[in-house]
Design an enzyme around this catalytic site. Structure first.
Site, mmCIF file in Angstrom:
data_model
loop_
_atom_site.group_PDB
_atom_site.id
_atom_site.type_symbol
_atom_site.label_atom_id
_atom_site.label_comp_id
_atom_site.label_asym_id
_atom_site.label_seq_id
_atom_site.Cartn_x
_atom_site.Cartn_y
_atom_site.Cartn_z
ATOM 1 C CG ASP A 65 -1.824 1.131 1.335
ATOM 2 O OD1 ASP A 65 -1.483 2.207 0.798
ATOM 3 O OD2 ASP A 65 -2.897 0.977 1.919
ATOM 4 C CB ALA A 88 -0.200 4.593 -7.761
ATOM 5 C CB SER A 91 -6.675 8.825 -12.127
ATOM 6 O OG SER A 91 -7.301 7.666 -12.622
ATOM 7 C CD GLU A 135 -9.360 17.771 -14.303
ATOM 8 O OE1 GLU A 135 -9.895 18.266 -13.320
ATOM 9 O OE2 GLU A 135 -9.924 17.657 -15.401
ATOM 10 C CE1 TYR A 160 -6.465 12.771 -10.391
ATOM 11 C CE2 TYR A 160 -6.899 14.709 -11.750
ATOM 12 C CZ TYR A 160 -6.192 13.539 -11.524
ATOM 13 O OH TYR A 160 -5.218 13.142 -12.400
ATOM 14 C CE LYS A 164 -2.511 12.741 -9.983
ATOM 15 N NZ LYS A 164 -1.333 11.901 -10.152
ATOM 16 C CG HIS A 190 -2.789 10.435 -21.303
ATOM 17 N ND1 HIS A 190 -2.804 11.532 -20.465
ATOM 18 C CD2 HIS A 190 -2.356 9.401 -20.558
ATOM 19 C CE1 HIS A 190 -2.398 11.172 -19.268
ATOM 20 N NE2 HIS A 190 -2.124 9.876 -19.289
ATOM 21 N NE ARG A 195 -8.769 7.734 -20.149
ATOM 22 C CZ ARG A 195 -8.370 8.470 -19.102
ATOM 23 N NH1 ARG A 195 -7.824 7.912 -18.046
ATOM 24 N NH2 ARG A 195 -8.488 9.773 -19.139
HETATM 25 N N1 GDD Z 1 -16.476 10.229 -17.125
HETATM 26 C C1 GDD Z 1 -17.491 10.825 -17.757
HETATM 27 N N2 GDD Z 1 -18.699 10.177 -17.876
HETATM 28 N N3 GDD Z 1 -17.295 12.061 -18.258
HETATM 29 C C2 GDD Z 1 -18.319 12.651 -18.930
HETATM 30 C C3 GDD Z 1 -19.561 12.030 -19.101
HETATM 31 C C4 GDD Z 1 -19.755 10.729 -18.548
HETATM 32 O O1 GDD Z 1 -20.828 10.123 -18.659
HETATM 33 N N4 GDD Z 1 -20.350 12.856 -19.810
HETATM 34 C C5 GDD Z 1 -19.642 13.962 -20.074
HETATM 35 N N5 GDD Z 1 -18.416 13.853 -19.539
HETATM 36 C C6 GDD Z 1 -17.362 14.883 -19.591
HETATM 37 C C7 GDD Z 1 -16.821 15.261 -18.221
HETATM 38 O O2 GDD Z 1 -17.702 16.184 -17.582
HETATM 39 C C8 GDD Z 1 -15.470 15.869 -18.625
HETATM 40 O O3 GDD Z 1 -15.661 17.211 -18.992
HETATM 41 C C9 GDD Z 1 -15.070 15.090 -19.869
HETATM 42 O O4 GDD Z 1 -16.230 14.352 -20.269
HETATM 43 C C10 GDD Z 1 -13.900 14.132 -19.653
HETATM 44 O O5 GDD Z 1 -14.142 13.344 -18.514
HETATM 45 P P1 GDD Z 1 -13.234 12.078 -18.147
HETATM 46 O O6 GDD Z 1 -13.071 11.200 -19.329
HETATM 47 O O7 GDD Z 1 -13.810 11.468 -16.916
HETATM 48 O O8 GDD Z 1 -11.784 12.682 -17.898
HETATM 49 P P2 GDD Z 1 -11.279 13.998 -17.092
HETATM 50 O O9 GDD Z 1 -10.975 15.048 -18.091
HETATM 51 O O10 GDD Z 1 -12.226 14.348 -16.007
HETATM 52 O O11 GDD Z 1 -9.948 13.495 -16.395
HETATM 53 C C11 GDD Z 1 -8.980 12.710 -17.065
HETATM 54 O O12 GDD Z 1 -7.964 13.495 -17.625
HETATM 55 C C12 GDD Z 1 -7.135 14.202 -16.709
HETATM 56 C C13 GDD Z 1 -6.043 14.889 -17.509
HETATM 57 O O13 GDD Z 1 -6.360 16.173 -17.763
HETATM 58 C C14 GDD Z 1 -8.420 11.745 -16.022
HETATM 59 O O14 GDD Z 1 -7.581 10.807 -16.672
HETATM 60 C C15 GDD Z 1 -7.600 12.467 -14.983
HETATM 61 O O15 GDD Z 1 -7.015 11.529 -14.101
HETATM 62 C C16 GDD Z 1 -6.518 13.253 -15.702
HETATM 63 O O16 GDD Z 1 -5.757 13.975 -14.776
#
Ligand code: GDD
Length: 346
Positions: A65, A88, A91, A135, A160, A164, A190, A195
């Site tokens: 852990d 880790a 995320s 972020e 989050y 970070k 990415h 994913r």
């Molecule tokens: N997950 C998710 N699910 N996101 C949605 C949805 C849904 O049903 N509908 C719309 N979204 C929108 C979220 O509001 C966000 O604006 C966008 O899709 C991307 O969401 P995620 O794929 O969950 O990724 P993230 O941008 O929040 O975060 C990812 O990228 C970051 C890098 O900038 C993660 O990998 C983080 O850990 C990482 O730091």
């Protein structure tokens, strides 16, 4: 006389079964590095991504852990790694609103733990990489013609992102105060076939492929007008390796510089699968139907809306491209196509 040439470098990867951990391990194994991977304690080892890449038996697993200081110190002193990549994390941004305690514990304490170990054991030769994130910038850039660069302020808008950012500052503190080699990669989104399906790209691909071939349920999404700067995880782990090859530790932005909305991503996937998608209605009542089958493909659900959203997360990676000679191989289209084709083959 014989000259002994080391054929590999000891490398410790935390989060080795995550998307980035798995691709990074694959990348470094090809370069002949010796990989140690930290896995969470538990009865069955979680290494399904490593299995998919067929590298699961090329890794030495350590069960620990990351917030346990003594165990981590024991492993680090034993291995004396040349490199530590800390990938880790908790995320998932949305989950961090629901469980900020757990998010902070993993995303901050683990970093402190590793850095303290490096300082106390005086392992100066060990290079440390921290996975920072776009972020951390939040909505600092409002003008969507502008790219985010290292001169912009950090304005995190999720637990989050705050966790970070804490760690990002901690890395800099240890670098400046104790002369440790500690670098960060500020990576924009990415994606890849590896994913996790809680993230929007994979969620869309998995669901529409299921609707197409297995009569799967309607897709429910949150804010489809949110947009992201999406690159391919394989290209992004290559940037991590290049960051660690530098003489001096530093922070780098890794991004594609292009913005695409969730709506656009959805449309590309739907069309690739030969649906004829059409959006009807507005706001929470918006749906998307397939004009051929008249089936509802997607509806909006409040559940997936964030308490706070990011609007212009688009990064300037020109320094990385110049200094690290980093160049992504994937275009956005090629990445989406690979995700769909892999999903269909599964
Ligand atoms: N997950 C998710 N699910 N996101 C949605 C949805 C849904 O049903 N509908 C719309 N979204 C929108 C979220 O509001 C966000 O604006 C966008 O899709 C991307 O969401 P995620 O794929 O969950 O990724 P993230 O941008 O929040 O975060 C990812 O990228 C970051 C890098 O900038 C993660 O990998 C983080 O850990 C990482 O730091």
């Amino acid at each position: 006389t014989y000259v002994v040439i080391a054929s590999f470098y000891e490398t410790l990867i935390t989060g080795i079964n995550g998307q980035d951990g798995a691709y990074l391990a694959q990348n470094l194994i090809q370069k002949n590095f010796k990989i140690f991977g930290i896995l969470r304690r538990g009865s069955t080892p979680k290494n399904e991504r490593l299995l998919k890449l067929k590298i699961h038996n090329k890794i030495e697993y350590l069960r620990c852990d990351l917030t346990e200081h003594q165990t981590l110190q024991y492993y680090i002193e034993k291995i004396k790694p040349n490199y530590i990549y800390n990938l880790a994390a908790q995320s998932f941004v949305q989950y961090s609103f629901e469980n900020p305690f757990n998010t902070f514990k993993v995303n901050f304490e683990a970093v402190l733990n590793i850095l303290e170990t490096l300082r106390k054991t005086n392992l100066k030769k060990c290079k440390f990489y921290q996975a920072s994130t776009s972020e951390m910038f939040g909505n600092v850039v409002k003008n969507n013609n502008k790219l985010i660069n290292l001169n912009n302020r950090f304005e995190p808008v999720s637990p989050y992102a705050v966790s970070k950012l804490f760690s990002h500052h901690l890395v800099k503190l240890y670098r400046d105060s104790y002369n440790l080699y500690a670098s960060t990669g500020i990576l924009f989104n990415h994606e890849s076939p590896l994913r996790g399906n809680e993230f929007v790209t994979k969620k869309i691909v998995e669901n529409l492929v299921n609707q197409k071939f297995k009569n799967g349920p309607v897709l429910q999404l949150g804010n489809i007008d949110a947009a992201r700067d999406w690159g391919h995880a394989k290209d992004y782990v290559e940037s991590m390796v290049k960051i660690m090859e530098q003489k001096k530790p530093d922070d780098y932005i890794i991004a594609s510089g292009k913005l695409h909305s969730v709506r656009e991503f959805f449309l590309i996937v739907a069309k690739y699968l030969d649906f004829q998608p059409k959006f009807i209605g507005k706001g929470f009542n918006e749906i998307c139907i397939d004009q051929i089958s008249k089936k509802v493909l997607m509806k909006i659900s409040k559940r997936y809306y964030r308490d706070n959203e990011l609007f212009n997360l688009k990064g300037d990676s020109s320094i990385a491209r110049k200094k690290l000679k980093w160049k992504p191989k994937y275009t956005f289209k090629k990445m989406v196509k690979e995700m769909i084709d892999t999903e269909i083959d599964q």
